[in-house]
Write a protein that holds these residues in place. Structure first.
Motif, PDB file in Angstrom:
ATOM      1  N   GLU A 185       5.760   7.451  -1.366  1.00 19.34           N
ATOM      2  CA  GLU A 185       6.020   8.009  -2.352  1.00 19.34           C
ATOM      3  C   GLU A 185       5.464   7.199  -3.948  1.00 19.34           C
ATOM      4  N   GLU A 186       4.826   6.427  -3.784  1.00 19.07           N
ATOM      5  CA  GLU A 186       3.694   6.173  -5.086  1.00 19.07           C
ATOM      6  C   GLU A 186       3.612   7.290  -6.057  1.00 19.07           C
ATOM      7  N   GLU A 187       3.108   8.110  -5.554  1.00 23.91           N
ATOM      8  CA  GLU A 187       2.324   8.970  -6.504  1.00 23.91           C
ATOM      9  C   GLU A 187       3.155  10.102  -6.990  1.00 23.91           C
ATOM     10  N   ILE A 188       4.677   9.985  -6.664  1.00 21.99           N
ATOM     11  CA  ILE A 188       5.653  10.812  -7.575  1.00 21.99           C
ATOM     12  C   ILE A 188       6.402   9.394  -8.401  1.00 21.99           C
ATOM     13  N   THR A 239      -9.683   6.964  -0.553  1.00 19.77           N
ATOM     14  CA  THR A 239      -9.514   5.547  -2.201  1.00 19.77           C
ATOM     15  C   THR A 239      -8.284   4.842  -2.377  1.00 19.77           C
ATOM     16  N   ASP A 240      -7.154   6.116  -2.605  1.00 17.85           N
ATOM     17  CA  ASP A 240      -6.484   6.385  -3.237  1.00 17.85           C
ATOM     18  C   ASP A 240      -4.935   6.728  -2.611  1.00 17.85           C
ATOM     19  N   ASN A 241      -4.539   5.225  -1.077  1.00 19.99           N
ATOM     20  CA  ASN A 241      -4.638   4.523  -0.609  1.00 19.99           C
ATOM     21  C   ASN A 241      -5.301   4.192   0.217  1.00 19.99           C
ATOM     22  N   THR A 250     -10.662   9.152  -8.118  1.00 18.06           N
ATOM     23  CA  THR A 250      -9.075   9.150  -7.892  1.00 18.06           C
ATOM     24  C   THR A 250      -8.455   9.905  -8.303  1.00 18.06           C
ATOM     25  N   HIS A 251      -7.252  10.522  -7.437  1.00 16.36           N
ATOM     26  CA  HIS A 251      -6.744  11.573  -8.473  1.00 16.36           C
ATOM     27  C   HIS A 251      -7.643  13.041  -8.362  1.00 16.36           C
ATOM     28  N   ALA A 252      -8.831  13.182  -8.644  1.00 18.81           N
ATOM     29  CA  ALA A 252      -9.458  13.947  -9.256  1.00 18.81           C
ATOM     30  C   ALA A 252     -10.111  14.364  -7.621  1.00 18.81           C
ATOM     31  N   ASN A 305       0.861  -1.344   0.081  1.00 16.38           N
ATOM     32  CA  ASN A 305       0.195  -0.257  -0.018  1.00 16.38           C
ATOM     33  C   ASN A 305       1.362   1.595  -0.015  1.00 16.38           C
ATOM     34  N   HIS A 306       0.304   2.555   0.146  1.00 13.99           N
ATOM     35  CA  HIS A 306       0.973   4.022  -0.256  1.00 13.99           C
ATOM     36  C   HIS A 306       0.521   4.515   0.658  1.00 13.99           C
ATOM     37  N   TYR A 307       1.026   5.416   1.834  1.00  6.22           N
ATOM     38  CA  TYR A 307       0.539   6.590   2.621  1.00  6.22           C
ATOM     39  C   TYR A 307       0.486   8.145   1.808  1.00  6.22           C
TER      40      TYR A 307
HETATM   41 ZN   LIG Z   1      -2.528   6.933  -7.202  1.00  9.01          ZN
END
Ligand SMILES: [Zn+2]
Length: 451
Positions: A151-154, A117-119, A423-425, A84-86
């Motif tokens: 750092e998943e989102e980057i 939701t993410d994440n 998600t992302h929005a 998962n990612h925080y």
């Molecule tokens: Zn994401």
């Protein structure tokens, strides 16, 4: 083990579980801006401990910490790892949110907030499944490990050395990836892989400074250089022209084709949403879905040069730049594609361009015939009462290859999201019902995995 006790525990603690999720959503953790990262990592570690896990923070030479947690089973030697990612995406544009992005507001059976939701929802639902076993049964059906990336989102740029350093700690028999959910008909969706990605930047330089465009007969023009170079990368039929680009691309197998045929692809909704009459090259239905999941791409992300303001300006700019990404499919390798790109530009006479390599991840997938895929699909069908929809690969990217290829175990993505999760929005949300059902799904999976 008795799942009834576990299910009852989950039902009885719904309110407390949601409160914990809200607590986590309220903590900003925007990796793109470095906002709230340390605080969020601490909070995640604390929540793991509250759920009954032993924890450890894994840090590399640079980058955000990974929060690791584990709990051992008294009776099983099998291990399931959760990735998962925080961290979360930036919440902007703020004015488009109905509620504050970090409010965790609960309205009409949905929790709203950036990252719910993410994440964070998926992470909390998995932690709660573990907590339910420990509290209601006093043991786990299998050993469980959590690897929570910051750092998943980057693009997880600093993850590889951490995974390599902790190979033994991260050993497992299989892993569940971060995302997933149910579709509009309530069917659970499973994803068996991710496309890879390679991001690059090309820069063209002309004179030392911008000059009057009257000088155009004499002065080299960087924007034209860049346009000509881009022209050599892809033709009007969408074919990528870099020599050897398609060399290692694998077409979908027979089994994957069968899977694709069962995936509901809501193309009319998508076209309507984007106001498009048709997709590229007029593909639709099965062919469109096949292209989306199995076709590598070469995409211009942004182009910049000269004057782009109001009215006109007769100027000849001194530099031009483009940012691009290549989405890669198994078995393309980012290193090889980058080398081919450099060679191609050189061969075409563009060795004056500066080529900057940004992040990359490798494409990856777990085979449909892997027994773990069958197990997850069976469990999902049992819990959701609908046959699982299996995506052989997802069009997105992430560091899954480090677990599938480097650590060597099967990885399946399944989660508690829903199709309107945004998600992302703006207005990202998670349904309470889906969150609770997802928690039961994870609990059932832990139980089935022991057998
Ligand atoms: Zn994401």
């Amino acid at each position: 083990m008795s799942l009834e006790k576990v299910y009852n525990y989950i039902d009885a603690h719904e309110k407390a579980f949601i409160e914990d999720l809200v607590r986590l959503v309220k903590q900003p953790s925007v990796s793109a801006k470095g906002e709230g990262i340390t605080e969020c990592a601490k909070l995640v570690e604390g929540m793991m401990r509250e759920a009954g896990l032993l924890t450890k923070v894994l840090s590399g030479k640079k980058g955000n910490p990974v929060v690791y947690g584990e709990v051992k089973s008294k009776n099983s030697s099998k291990t399931l790892l959760f990735y998962n990612h925080y961290d979360v995406q930036p919440p902007e544009p703020l004015e488009k949110w109905k509620y504050e992005p970090f409010s965790g507001k609960v309205v009409d059976g949905k929790v709203y907030g950036r990252g719910v939701t993410d994440n964070k929802g998926n992470l909390v639902s998995r932690l709660k499944a573990v907590q339910a076993f420990l509290e209601a049964v006093g043991d786990m059906p299998v050993n469980v490990k959590f690897f929570v990336d910051g750092e998943e989102e980057i693009g997880s740029p600093n993850l590889e050395p951490i995974v390599k350093e902790h190979k033994r700690l991260l050993s497992a028999d299989a892993a569940i990836w971060e995302f997933g959910g149910t579709d509009r008909r309530g069917r659970p969706q499973l994803y068996l892989g991710l496309k890879g990605v390679l991001s690059v930047e090309l820069k063209a330089k002309g004179a030392l400074k911008d000059v009057h465009s009257a000088n155009a007969p004499l002065i080299p023009h960087p924007a034209w250089r860049l346009v000509w170079a881009l022209n050599t990368l892809k033709d009007k039929d969408e074919k990528i022209l870099i020599e050897g680009f398609y060399e290692k691309v694998q077409p979908p197998s027979k089994e994957e084709v069968e899977c694709l045929k069962r995936i509901p692809f809501e193309e009319e909704e998508l076209k309507k949403e984007l106001s498009l009459k048709q997709f590229l090259k007029g593909v639709s239905g099965f062919e469109a879905l096949k292209a989306l999941l199995f076709q590598p791409t070469c995409t211009i992300n942004g182009l910049l040069s000269g004057y782009t303001g109001e009215g006109s300006k007769t100027v000849l700019p001194h530099e031009a730049m483009v940012k691009m990404d290549f989405r890669l499919v198994p078995n393309q390798k980012p290193d090889e594609i980058f080398e081919k790109l450099v060679l191609h530009l050189k061969k075409c006479g563009f060795d004056d361009l500066e080529i900057i390599r940004h992040g990359s991840t490798e494409p990856v997938k777990t085979s449909i015939s892997d027994p773990f895929v069958g197990l997850v699909a069976k469990t999902a069908e049992k819990v959701y009462g609908e046959r699982a929809v299996i995506y052989p690969i997802s069009a997105g990217s992430g560091p899954m290859h480090l677990f599938r290829n480097l650590l060597g175990y099967p990885v399946v993505s399944a989660g508690c999201g829903h199709p309107e999760a945004n998600t992302h929005a703006p207005n990202e949300n998670l349904k309470v019902e889906g969150f609770i059902e997802g928690t039961k799904f994870i609990a059932t999976l832990l139980n089935d995995f022991a057998q």
